[in-house]
Design an enzyme around this catalytic site. Sequence first.
Site, PDB file in Angstrom:
ATOM      1  N   SER A 121       0.885  -1.548  -0.347  1.00  0.00           N
ATOM      2  CA  SER A 121       0.266   0.014  -0.111  1.00  0.00           C
ATOM      3  C   SER A 121       0.464   1.177  -0.357  1.00  0.00           C
ATOM      4  O   SER A 121       0.379   1.803  -0.942  1.00  0.00           O
ATOM      5  CB  SER A 121      -1.359  -0.105   1.024  1.00  0.00           C
ATOM      6  OG  SER A 121      -1.830  -1.092   1.069  1.00  0.00           O
ATOM      7  N   THR A 122       2.348   1.079   0.591  1.00  0.00           N
ATOM      8  CA  THR A 122       2.608   2.536   1.005  1.00  0.00           C
ATOM      9  C   THR A 122       4.007   2.203   0.073  1.00  0.00           C
ATOM     10  O   THR A 122       4.879   1.131   0.589  1.00  0.00           O
ATOM     11  CB  THR A 122       2.943   2.802   2.258  1.00  0.00           C
ATOM     12  OG1 THR A 122       3.273   1.972   3.254  1.00  0.00           O
ATOM     13  CG2 THR A 122       1.433   3.368   2.710  1.00  0.00           C
TER      14      THR A 122
END
Length: 502
Positions: A24-25
């Site tokens: 996600s990041t």
Amino acid sequence: MNDMALTFPPELLKRQAVIYVRQSTQSQVMTNLESQRRQYDLVEMARGYGFAGIDVIDDDLGVSASGCHARPGFERLVAMLCSGSIGAVFCLEVSRLARNGRDWHHMLELCGLVDARVVDHDGVYDPRHPNDRLLLGMKGSISEFELGVLRTRMVEAARAKARRGELRYTPPTGYLWDRDAGVMFDPDLRIQEVVRQIFCRFRELGSARQVLLAMSAEGVHFPRPSDGIRLTSFEWQPIRYRNVISVLKNMFYAGVYAYGKTGRQAEIRDGRAHVTYKNRKSPEDWDVVIRDHHPGYIDWEEYERNQAQLARNAFGRAGGVKSGRGGGALLAGLLCCSRCGRRLHVVYTGRSPRPVYRCDTPNLLLGQKRCITFGGFRADKLITEAVLEAVAPIAINAAIEARAMLSQAVEDKRLVLEMELQQARYDASLAERRYAACDPDNRLIAAELENRWEEALGRVRSFEQRLNAEIAAVPDVDVTRLEGLAQDLEAACAAARLSAAG
């Protein structure tokens, strides 16, 4: 799950298997390496099922699957499904594929149409079978719900901490946020003094730009962090307008802790939700505002006066007094037309320019006649006489107060120069110690350290010369002369206007 779904038909094994890899990041990409290895290991799982053609899609590393960000890897996966070339989609868990119902159910619909399987660490699913489709739908809904729960939990925890004034964020220049002692003034007295000087100058001049011009003329520098958000080392650079206005508009300097000054906005673009953050909200809509949270450079009342003054100075806005733009007219920006209510303009005519006030807006915008035009000499004279008559009883006290203000301004300027000289001497001493600690035979390093030492000594000499020049230029004001001049205010006013015109 259907037992027949545990094995792949031969016609599916002839197609490609796609391994979808996502985190996600960017911080997860850099630190959660074990998760990456587990996702890339799905290649061996696909080979174990008998797939010869395997394609790894990892274009979405560092991209959220919430549906608010474009995912080129997922779009490529959808395109391959539409072409019918995919036999199975492998993922570590369904949350890797999508965290929103729109993308998840769209992909399941395509997999059912082209007879492709979905494989995760729990098993193999055929979206055409009702039981498998129901289970996949529940997994997708749980994944979406989990993201909402995590986000709500984090936001509410941060908001609860902010209500107590304990949620830490990077303080502005002039403050430090100690883990144990809380918010405190920066221990560097030079930083404290330059921040206080901005407020003192604005209190005196009433204009952010005039503060900039006055401090620039005196060669005042402003600290700029050189180590990011840690604020442990600074580079001193010539002061800029953004430094002045950021100090004046930040209520943190008034001892106020504020949280929730920006908000989240969502809009639909090209059929997809786009969310933007850091959208400024009006102070009435801020989540948390705590006064007297920490020591301030100014109090709340002065902060409000400063904001009102800055609003009045804004040129081009309806209402309020406009700041003057130079020239000899006394009432520039202060007069309004008695007929239409618009602001009067000032023009200068004649060989020896004299001010003329006139209402130009109807003529410029609508081509109509000017509402009113009159010479500025008599108007300025009447206002001057009225002002002198009003201040005459307190003229002597005002003269003494002006002398005190002048002395204070000179003392503040001298203090800033002394602090800059002290910092320059420390830098020169540090450069000397570094040069002395260097091996003199290593000329590649010694020569550079010697040059830095010379530059530091040059800065010391420059500040010493400026300080000596400032001490020599301090005017010696005679109090009796000020009192005599105060008794003849008309002559004093005329002399000041002649000096400004010259």
